[in-house]
Write a protein that holds these residues in place. Structure first.
Motif, PDB file in Angstrom:
ATOM      1  N   ALA A   1       0.826  -1.206   0.000  1.00 46.83           N
ATOM      2  CA  ALA A   1       0.000   0.000   0.000  1.00 46.83           C
ATOM      3  C   ALA A   1       0.860   1.256   0.000  1.00 46.83           C
ATOM      4  O   ALA A   1       0.557   2.239  -0.698  1.00 46.83           O
ATOM      5  CB  ALA A   1      -0.931  -0.015   1.211  1.00 46.83           C
ATOM      6  N   GLN A   2       1.950   1.254   0.766  1.00 45.30           N
ATOM      7  CA  GLN A   2       2.845   2.417   0.809  1.00 45.30           C
ATOM      8  C   GLN A   2       3.463   2.674  -0.561  1.00 45.30           C
ATOM      9  O   GLN A   2       3.538   3.827  -1.018  1.00 45.30           O
ATOM     10  CB  GLN A   2       3.940   2.195   1.846  1.00 45.30           C
ATOM     11  N   VAL A   3       3.930   1.615  -1.199  1.00 46.47           N
ATOM     12  CA  VAL A   3       4.560   1.772  -2.513  1.00 46.47           C
ATOM     13  C   VAL A   3       3.551   2.291  -3.538  1.00 46.47           C
ATOM     14  O   VAL A   3       3.857   3.182  -4.344  1.00 46.47           O
ATOM     15  CB  VAL A   3       5.172   0.440  -2.979  1.00 46.47           C
ATOM     16  N   VAL A   4       2.345   1.741  -3.514  1.00 44.23           N
ATOM     17  CA  VAL A   4       1.312   2.185  -4.451  1.00 44.23           C
ATOM     18  C   VAL A   4       1.007   3.664  -4.242  1.00 44.23           C
ATOM     19  O   VAL A   4       0.978   4.449  -5.201  1.00 44.23           O
ATOM     20  CB  VAL A   4       0.035   1.333  -4.293  1.00 44.23           C
ATOM     21  N   LEU A   5       0.779   4.065  -2.998  1.00 43.67           N
ATOM     22  CA  LEU A   5       0.450   5.466  -2.729  1.00 43.67           C
ATOM     23  C   LEU A   5       1.593   6.386  -3.127  1.00 43.67           C
ATOM     24  O   LEU A   5       1.376   7.455  -3.724  1.00 43.67           O
ATOM     25  CB  LEU A   5       0.126   5.640  -1.251  1.00 43.67           C
ATOM     26  N   ALA A   6       2.827   5.994  -2.829  1.00 43.41           N
ATOM     27  CA  ALA A   6       3.980   6.840  -3.142  1.00 43.41           C
ATOM     28  C   ALA A   6       4.189   6.999  -4.640  1.00 43.41           C
ATOM     29  O   ALA A   6       4.828   7.970  -5.080  1.00 43.41           O
ATOM     30  CB  ALA A   6       5.238   6.258  -2.495  1.00 43.41           C
ATOM     31  N   SER A   7       3.655   6.084  -5.442  1.00 46.61           N
ATOM     32  CA  SER A   7       3.851   6.154  -6.894  1.00 46.61           C
ATOM     33  C   SER A   7       2.899   7.116  -7.583  1.00 46.61           C
ATOM     34  O   SER A   7       3.056   7.389  -8.770  1.00 46.61           O
ATOM     35  CB  SER A   7       3.674   4.758  -7.501  1.00 46.61           C
ATOM     36  N   LEU A   8       1.905   7.624  -6.843  1.00 50.33           N
ATOM     37  CA  LEU A   8       0.840   8.414  -7.457  1.00 50.33           C
ATOM     38  C   LEU A   8       0.964   9.890  -7.105  1.00 50.33           C
ATOM     39  O   LEU A   8       1.396  10.248  -6.004  1.00 50.33           O
ATOM     40  CB  LEU A   8      -0.524   7.884  -7.005  1.00 50.33           C
ATOM     41  N   GLY A   9       0.546  10.738  -8.037  1.00 46.72           N
ATOM     42  CA  GLY A   9       0.549  12.175  -7.816  1.00 46.72           C
ATOM     43  C   GLY A   9      -0.856  12.746  -7.791  1.00 46.72           C
ATOM     44  O   GLY A   9      -1.852  12.014  -7.891  1.00 46.72           O
ATOM     45  N   GLU A  10      -0.951  14.054  -7.702  1.00 50.43           N
ATOM     46  CA  GLU A  10      -2.244  14.726  -7.592  1.00 50.43           C
ATOM     47  C   GLU A  10      -3.106  14.538  -8.835  1.00 50.43           C
ATOM     48  O   GLU A  10      -4.336  14.633  -8.772  1.00 50.43           O
ATOM     49  CB  GLU A  10      -2.036  16.215  -7.324  1.00 50.43           C
ATOM     50  N   SER A  11      -2.488  14.280  -9.979  1.00 50.84           N
ATOM     51  CA  SER A  11      -3.260  14.126 -11.220  1.00 50.84           C
ATOM     52  C   SER A  11      -3.744  12.698 -11.431  1.00 50.84           C
ATOM     53  O   SER A  11      -4.433  12.422 -12.409  1.00 50.84           O
ATOM     54  CB  SER A  11      -2.410  14.557 -12.418  1.00 50.84           C
ATOM     55  N   ASP A  12      -3.376  11.790 -10.511  1.00 49.32           N
ATOM     56  CA  ASP A  12      -3.849  10.411 -10.576  1.00 49.32           C
ATOM     57  C   ASP A  12      -5.070  10.254  -9.668  1.00 49.32           C
ATOM     58  O   ASP A  12      -5.483  11.181  -8.985  1.00 49.32           O
ATOM     59  CB  ASP A  12      -2.743   9.446 -10.115  1.00 49.32           C
ATOM     60  N   ALA A  13      -5.623   9.051  -9.642  1.00 50.75           N
ATOM     61  CA  ALA A  13      -6.692   8.711  -8.702  1.00 50.75           C
ATOM     62  C   ALA A  13      -6.443   7.294  -8.210  1.00 50.75           C
ATOM     63  O   ALA A  13      -5.900   6.449  -8.933  1.00 50.75           O
ATOM     64  CB  ALA A  13      -8.070   8.813  -9.350  1.00 50.75           C
ATOM     65  N   LEU A  14      -6.828   7.039  -6.967  1.00 48.34           N
ATOM     66  CA  LEU A  14      -6.626   5.733  -6.342  1.00 48.34           C
ATOM     67  C   LEU A  14      -7.955   5.203  -5.840  1.00 48.34           C
ATOM     68  O   LEU A  14      -8.683   5.898  -5.131  1.00 48.34           O
ATOM     69  CB  LEU A  14      -5.636   5.857  -5.172  1.00 48.34           C
ATOM     70  N   LEU A  15      -8.268   3.973  -6.224  1.00 45.41           N
ATOM     71  CA  LEU A  15      -9.404   3.258  -5.655  1.00 45.41           C
ATOM     72  C   LEU A  15      -8.850   2.134  -4.794  1.00 45.41           C
ATOM     73  O   LEU A  15      -8.017   1.352  -5.256  1.00 45.41           O
ATOM     74  CB  LEU A  15     -10.301   2.672  -6.743  1.00 45.41           C
ATOM     75  N   VAL A  16      -9.315   2.047  -3.557  1.00 42.66           N
ATOM     76  CA  VAL A  16      -8.819   1.011  -2.663  1.00 42.66           C
ATOM     77  C   VAL A  16      -9.959   0.080  -2.281  1.00 42.66           C
ATOM     78  O   VAL A  16     -11.071   0.517  -1.985  1.00 42.66           O
ATOM     79  CB  VAL A  16      -8.144   1.623  -1.417  1.00 42.66           C
ATOM     80  N   GLY A  17      -9.684  -1.221  -2.337  1.00 43.02           N
ATOM     81  CA  GLY A  17     -10.688  -2.219  -2.043  1.00 43.02           C
ATOM     82  C   GLY A  17     -10.912  -2.402  -0.558  1.00 43.02           C
ATOM     83  O   GLY A  17     -10.129  -1.935   0.281  1.00 43.02           O
ATOM     84  N   SER A  18     -11.993  -3.097  -0.244  1.00 41.94           N
ATOM     85  CA  SER A  18     -12.346  -3.345   1.149  1.00 41.94           C
ATOM     86  C   SER A  18     -11.444  -4.437   1.734  1.00 41.94           C
ATOM     87  O   SER A  18     -10.530  -4.930   1.090  1.00 41.94           O
ATOM     88  CB  SER A  18     -13.814  -3.745   1.255  1.00 41.94           C
ATOM     89  N   SER A  19     -11.736  -4.799   2.974  1.00 46.05           N
ATOM     90  CA  SER A  19     -10.989  -5.817   3.708  1.00 46.05           C
ATOM     91  C   SER A  19      -9.572  -5.316   3.997  1.00 46.05           C
ATOM     92  O   SER A  19      -9.405  -4.207   4.482  1.00 46.05           O
ATOM     93  CB  SER A  19     -10.994  -7.157   2.966  1.00 46.05           C
ATOM     94  N   ASN A  20      -8.530  -6.094   3.665  1.00 50.00           N
ATOM     95  CA  ASN A  20      -7.175  -5.707   4.050  1.00 50.00           C
ATOM     96  C   ASN A  20      -6.593  -4.522   3.281  1.00 50.00           C
ATOM     97  O   ASN A  20      -5.890  -3.697   3.875  1.00 50.00           O
ATOM     98  CB  ASN A  20      -6.229  -6.901   3.933  1.00 50.00           C
ATOM     99  N   PRO A  21      -6.801  -4.383   1.956  1.00 48.95           N
ATOM    100  CA  PRO A  21      -6.148  -3.271   1.256  1.00 48.95           C
ATOM    101  C   PRO A  21      -6.429  -1.903   1.865  1.00 48.95           C
ATOM    102  O   PRO A  21      -5.514  -1.093   2.038  1.00 48.95           O
ATOM    103  CB  PRO A  21      -6.704  -3.391  -0.168  1.00 48.95           C
ATOM    104  N   VAL A  22      -7.680  -1.601   2.223  1.00 53.46           N
ATOM    105  CA  VAL A  22      -7.974  -0.277   2.773  1.00 53.46           C
ATOM    106  C   VAL A  22      -7.355  -0.116   4.153  1.00 53.46           C
ATOM    107  O   VAL A  22      -6.926   0.984   4.530  1.00 53.46           O
ATOM    108  CB  VAL A  22      -9.499  -0.035   2.803  1.00 53.46           C
TER     109      VAL A  22
END
Length: 541
Positions: free
Chosen positions: A357-378
């Motif tokens: 999750a940290q790596v995914v979030l760090a790879s994204l900027g303000e012009s991107d969007a992130l959808l996170v699934g339920s259970s463990n990912p969120v």
């Protein structure tokens, strides 16, 4: 006999007049007039049409479009079981205040209870989970009913936006004259429904040890509260999809810090829909704190039934000595706990969900969007460090289900106009495997599906049923491993696929923006998941 083509034309014209610009269609026979009129409107550029073969996925695609755009989005189906397949998306829209407009084609009323093909009682199908419903059988009443339902869907007067259902009775002949499709839609004028005025903000008294809890919230709302909390020196406990996890007031380890600091909280300001952690749920259920719920809606979250005040808005007090000392305690605790958390993850054998999750979030900027699934990912994302303002984060937290997330991600990509990265579990992907199938005549947005594959429902390892005492039954009735080869699934859907097993490989895979829909599989070992969860909770206390 009512003219099905005229009814379809008036209905589509009314949707356009009410601001609908995105429509999702799951084709069928009875909905043919609607499909043809929508196709013609799409060709003229009046709206954008999305065609899907699976109604459940179509519903979640429309949900994602509405969630990202903030505008009502229609989903059109044929009659019978097709309509019922929208129910999961309707439920999520109801609990998330998303303006989803269900348009179901139907047989004429005279055919009900006769055994006619694909004919059932559709009118009350969503009765307890829509803000409004109507049935139309002729063009003369279509504009009025569409206008009324759009007002209900957007909550312009009720302050309760959410799904609505329009059932459309269509009689033979169902196929309009092709020449008629080339002409303009009928002129439609809807009633001008003005919004109700907001009330003045409630000014909170100074001198109380206060925290702001921000649950799942739209990007604008979350970022507003991140700025407010920073200005007032109030600790902000922002969940992963709060869009408030930025700035100096947001604390990344808040759910761990509550172990030692919750007892000293005197006031809680609740924004959004908090659902993620038991420490927060326990805090919100206490009767010895002042609980102020801030909501733009006519309903509000209060599962502990302990709210002191419900209001449209509040003004946080100017920070004094009490507020500054309280904030400093949280800051000191955050710094030490963050350091221990990072050391724990760095020393843990093998890749973990929080690291992904940290790596995914760090790879994204303000012009991107992130959808996170339920259970463990969120929940893994909920432990990621707080940094500069990152991408808008979306999640289906209305009912926190794991269905429809692939389709939701595609909808968010179209609705936001941004490339989307979706962080999902393997069972979540399988629940919406049909969402991977996008026909060759349909455009594909830029969506990267990062699938954390630990072959089963690993969240249950951290719950009571994951205790060693239940080891004999756990794998079969809770973990439910499927053993699906995700590479083969991607190949069948014609998607680019990549397997990664290390954090460095994942960073490399995410370094290039997605092009079309692609799948990145991250394989994890869940055998030590309970041990990791206990180690995380043991970092404080």
């Amino acid at each position: 006999m009512p003219d099905a083509g005229a009814l379809a034309g008036t209905l589509v014209a009314a949707l356009l007049a009410g601001g609908v610009r995105e429509v999702v269609l799951a084709p069928g026979s009875r909905s043919a007039p609607l499909a043809l009129v929508l196709w013609a409107a799409d060709r003229r550029g009046a709206l954008r049409l999305h065609v899907r073969i699976d109604e459940r996925g179509a519903g979640f695609l429309a949900l994602g479009l509405a969630k990202a755009s903030g505008r009502p989005v229609a989903v059109v189906t044929t009659s019978g079981t097709a309509v019922a397949n929208l129910h999961p998306a309707v439920l999520e829209a109801w609990h998330s205040h998303v303006p989803l407009v269900v348009v179901s084609a139907d047989r004429p009323a005279a055919l009900r209870w006769t055994g006619a093909n694909q004919t059932t009682h559709q009118q009350g199908l969503f009765t307890s989970h829509v803000r409004g419903s109507a049935t139309v059988a002729e063009a003369g009443s279509a504009a009025y009913e569409v206008g009324r339902l759009l007002a209900a869907a957007t909550g312009v007067r009720s302050r309760l936006p959410g799904p609505v259902h329009l059932d459309v009775e269509l009689d033979d002949p169902l196929v309009p004259d092709p020449d008629a499709l080339e002409g303009p839609l009928p002129e439609v004028v809807l009633t001008d429904v003005r919004p109700a005025g907001p009330s003045a903000p409630l000014t909170l008294d100074p001198g109380l040890r206060t925290v702001v809890v921000v649950g799942d919230a739209p990007p604008v709302l979350g970022r507003t509260w991140a700025a407010r909390a920073a200005e007032a020196s109030v600790p902000l406990l922002g969940e992963a999809s709060s869009n408030a996890r930025s700035g100096p007031a947001a604390f990344s380890t808040y759910r761990l810090l509550l172990t030692g600091l919750a007892a000293d909280v005197e006031r809680v300001v609740v924004v959004g829909h908090p659902t993620l952690s038991r420490p927060v749920s326990w805090l919100l259920a206490r009767t010895d704190v002042e609980l102020v719920v801030v909501t733009p809606y006519a309903d509000w979250p209060d599962p502990g039934r302990s709210a002191t005040t419900v209001t449209d808005d509040v003004a946080l007090p100017v920070p004094g000595a009490v507020e500054r000392d309280w904030f400093a305690r949280w800051r000191t605790a955050e710094e030490s706990t963050r350091a221990r958390l990072d050391a724990l993850l760095a020393g843990w054998p093998g890749l973990t969900g929080p690291e992904v999750a940290q790596v995914v979030l760090a790879s994204l900027g303000e012009s991107d969007a992130l959808l996170v699934g339920s259970s463990n990912p969120v929940r893994d994302l909920d432990l990621a460090p707080v940094g500069p303002e990152g991408p808008p984060v979306y999640a289906n937290r209305g009912l926190a289900g794991i269905d429809g997330l692939v389709s939701t991600a595609v909808g968010i990509a179209w609705g936001s106009g941004s490339p989307v990265t979706a962080l999902l579990g393997d069972l979540t992907l399988l629940h919406d495997a049909s969402g991977l199938v996008v026909g060759p005549l349909e455009p594909r947005p830029d969506v990267r599906l990062v699938v954390v594959n630990d072959d089963g429902g690993s969240i249950f390892t951290t719950l009571e049923q994951g205790a060693p005492a239940h080891a004999r039954s756990f794998e079969r009735v809770f973990a439910t491993p499927q053993g699906v080869r995700l590479e083969g699934l991607a190949q069948a859907a014609g998607l680019p696929y990549r397997l990664v097993t290390t954090a460095e490989d994942l960073r490399h895979a995410l370094a290039v923006p997605p092009a079309g829909i692609e799948l990145v599989e991250v394989r994890l070992d869940r055998s030590r998941g309970r041990e990791l969860d206990e180690a995380l909770r043991g970092l404080v206390g």
